[in-house]
Design a protein around this motif. Structure first.
Motif, PDB file in Angstrom:
ATOM      1  N   UNK A   1       0.837  -1.189   0.000  1.00  0.00           N
ATOM      2  CA  UNK A   1       0.000   0.000   0.000  1.00  0.00           C
ATOM      3  C   UNK A   1       0.873   1.241   0.000  1.00  0.00           C
ATOM      4  N   UNK A   2       0.514   2.183  -0.860  1.00  0.00           N
ATOM      5  CA  UNK A   2       1.192   3.466  -0.857  1.00  0.00           C
ATOM      6  C   UNK A   2       0.365   4.404  -0.008  1.00  0.00           C
ATOM      7  N   UNK A   3       0.955   5.083   0.931  1.00  0.00           N
ATOM      8  CA  UNK A   3       0.236   5.989   1.822  1.00  0.00           C
ATOM      9  C   UNK A   3      -0.349   7.180   1.068  1.00  0.00           C
ATOM     10  N   UNK A   4       0.329   7.645   0.018  1.00  0.00           N
ATOM     11  CA  UNK A   4      -0.112   8.840  -0.692  1.00  0.00           C
ATOM     12  C   UNK A   4      -1.245   8.558  -1.681  1.00  0.00           C
ATOM     13  N   UNK A   5      -1.609   7.305  -1.892  1.00  0.00           N
ATOM     14  CA  UNK A   5      -2.634   6.954  -2.859  1.00  0.00           C
ATOM     15  C   UNK A   5      -3.478   5.808  -2.328  1.00  0.00           C
ATOM     16  N   UNK A   6      -4.741   5.766  -2.778  1.00  0.00           N
ATOM     17  CA  UNK A   6      -5.603   4.667  -2.367  1.00  0.00           C
ATOM     18  C   UNK A   6      -5.398   3.432  -3.251  1.00  0.00           C
ATOM     19  N   UNK A   7      -4.641   3.570  -4.342  1.00  0.00           N
ATOM     20  CA  UNK A   7      -4.400   2.457  -5.256  1.00  0.00           C
ATOM     21  C   UNK A   7      -3.222   1.628  -4.773  1.00  0.00           C
ATOM     22  N   UNK A   8      -3.398   0.317  -4.617  1.00  0.00           N
ATOM     23  CA  UNK A   8      -2.247  -0.507  -4.238  1.00  0.00           C
ATOM     24  C   UNK A   8      -1.252  -0.603  -5.392  1.00  0.00           C
ATOM     25  N   UNK A   9       0.008  -0.627  -5.049  1.00  0.00           N
ATOM     26  CA  UNK A   9       1.064  -0.805  -6.039  1.00  0.00           C
ATOM     27  C   UNK A   9       1.283  -2.310  -6.167  1.00  0.00           C
ATOM     28  N   UNK A  10       0.601  -2.929  -7.119  1.00  0.00           N
ATOM     29  CA  UNK A  10       0.659  -4.385  -7.250  1.00  0.00           C
ATOM     30  C   UNK A  10       1.425  -4.742  -8.515  1.00  0.00           C
ATOM     31  N   UNK A  11       2.286  -5.735  -8.391  1.00  0.00           N
ATOM     32  CA  UNK A  11       2.990  -6.244  -9.549  1.00  0.00           C
ATOM     33  C   UNK A  11       3.289  -7.717  -9.363  1.00  0.00           C
ATOM     34  N   UNK A  12       3.521  -8.366 -10.496  1.00  0.00           N
ATOM     35  CA  UNK A  12       3.785  -9.800 -10.546  1.00  0.00           C
ATOM     36  C   UNK A  12       4.842  -9.994 -11.626  1.00  0.00           C
ATOM     37  N   UNK A  13       5.906 -10.710 -11.316  1.00  0.00           N
ATOM     38  CA  UNK A  13       6.990 -10.868 -12.284  1.00  0.00           C
ATOM     39  C   UNK A  13       7.609 -12.249 -12.145  1.00  0.00           C
ATOM     40  N   UNK A  14       7.964 -12.864 -13.275  1.00  0.00           N
ATOM     41  CA  UNK A  14       8.641 -14.144 -13.235  1.00  0.00           C
ATOM     42  C   UNK A  14       9.420 -14.369 -14.518  1.00  0.00           C
ATOM     43  N   UNK A  15      10.436 -15.206 -14.409  1.00  0.00           N
ATOM     44  CA  UNK A  15      11.244 -15.629 -15.548  1.00  0.00           C
ATOM     45  C   UNK A  15      10.701 -16.940 -16.080  1.00  0.00           C
ATOM     46  N   UNK A  16      10.620 -17.042 -17.396  1.00  0.00           N
ATOM     47  CA  UNK A  16      10.103 -18.247 -18.038  1.00  0.00           C
ATOM     48  C   UNK A  16      11.058 -18.684 -19.142  1.00  0.00           C
ATOM     49  N   UNK A  17      11.041 -19.974 -19.450  1.00  0.00           N
ATOM     50  CA  UNK A  17      11.911 -20.486 -20.503  1.00  0.00           C
ATOM     51  C   UNK A  17      11.462 -19.943 -21.860  1.00  0.00           C
ATOM     52  N   UNK A  18      12.413 -19.674 -22.714  1.00  0.00           N
ATOM     53  CA  UNK A  18      12.123 -19.153 -24.064  1.00  0.00           C
ATOM     54  C   UNK A  18      11.711 -20.288 -24.991  1.00  0.00           C
ATOM     55  N   UNK A  19      10.574 -20.890 -24.646  1.00  0.00           N
ATOM     56  CA  UNK A  19      10.014 -22.015 -25.387  1.00  0.00           C
ATOM     57  C   UNK A  19       8.522 -21.784 -25.572  1.00  0.00           C
ATOM     58  N   UNK A  20       7.874 -22.523 -26.473  1.00  0.00           N
ATOM     59  CA  UNK A  20       6.417 -22.405 -26.584  1.00  0.00           C
ATOM     60  C   UNK A  20       5.717 -22.679 -25.251  1.00  0.00           C
ATOM     61  N   UNK A  21       6.226 -23.615 -24.473  1.00  0.00           N
ATOM     62  CA  UNK A  21       5.634 -23.889 -23.155  1.00  0.00           C
ATOM     63  C   UNK A  21       5.740 -22.668 -22.248  1.00  0.00           C
ATOM     64  N   UNK A  22       6.871 -21.973 -22.270  1.00  0.00           N
ATOM     65  CA  UNK A  22       7.047 -20.764 -21.472  1.00  0.00           C
ATOM     66  C   UNK A  22       6.076 -19.673 -21.884  1.00  0.00           C
ATOM     67  N   UNK A  23       5.842 -19.530 -23.195  1.00  0.00           N
ATOM     68  CA  UNK A  23       4.895 -18.528 -23.686  1.00  0.00           C
ATOM     69  C   UNK A  23       3.466 -18.864 -23.248  1.00  0.00           C
TER      70      UNK A  23
END
Length: 151
Positions: free
Chosen positions: A9-31
Motif C-alpha cells: 500500500x502506498x500511503x499517498x494513494x488509495x491504489x495498491x502498487x501491485x505487480x507480478x513478475x517471473x522468468x520463463x523459458x524461451x520455449x512455446x511452453x514458457x509462452x
C-alpha cells in the motif's frame, strides 16, 4: 523458478502498487505459461472474474508479446521475463528478452500475404492495448510493453 510477487500500500494513494513478475523459458511452453499466469493474476486482482473483456485482452496481448519474445528475442539458454503491473484503471504487461538489437517496428504493418500464418501479432497488440511501446534499458535486454484498460 518461483514467481516474484509484491503488493504494497502506498500511503499517498488509495491504489495498491501491485505487480507480478517471473522468468520463463524461451520455449512455446514458457509462452503458454506466461498467458495462463497473466490471466490468473489479473483475475485475482480483479476479484476472480475470468470472463471479462479486459482479461481476454490481457490474455491475447500477453500471448503475442511472449510469442514474439521466444520467436524473435531468443538466445539459446536465455529466459524471458514477464511482468504485470496494476495501474490506475489499467494493467501493464511487460515482456523482456535478450535481443535488444531486434526492436519491433514502431508501427506494425499488415502481413505481405493474407494467407500467411504469421505477421499479425503486433497488429493484435495495437488493437487490444490502449498503448504499447518498447525500450532497451541496457545492452543486454529489451522490454516490449502494452497497457490494457480495465474498464
Amino acid at each position: 523458478m518461483a514467481p516474484v510477487k509484491q503488493q504494497q500500500d502506498r500511503r499517498e494513494s488509495s491504489l495498491p502498487d501491485a505487480w507480478f513478475s517471473l522468468r520463463l523459458s524461451s520455449t512455446p511452453r514458457g509462452a503458454r505459461l506466461a498467458r495462463t499466469l497473466a490471466v490468473q493474476q489479473l483475475a485475482e486482482w480483479c476479484g476472480g472474474a475470468y470472463d471479462t473483456d479486459a482479461v481476454r485482452a490481457v490474455a491475447l496481448v500477453t500471448a503475442e508479446l511472449a510469442s514474439n519474445a521466444i520467436t524473435h528475442g531468443r538466445l539459446p539458454g536465455r529466459d524471458f521475463r514477464m511482468t504485470l503491473r496494476l495501474l490506475a484503471g489499467s494493467v501493464r504487461i511487460e515482456v523482456t528478452d535478450t535481443r535488444p538489437e531486434r526492436l519491433p517496428p514502431t508501427a506494425p504493418a499488415a502481413p505481405r500475404c493474407m494467407e500467411a500464418d504469421a505477421g499479425r501479432g503486433l497488429l493484435l497488440v495495437e488493437a487490444y492495448a490502449d498503448r504499447w511501446g518498447c525500450s532497451a534499458p541496457d545492452a543486454w535486454t529489451k522490454t516490449v510493453w502494452a497497457e490494457v484498460l480495465l474498464s
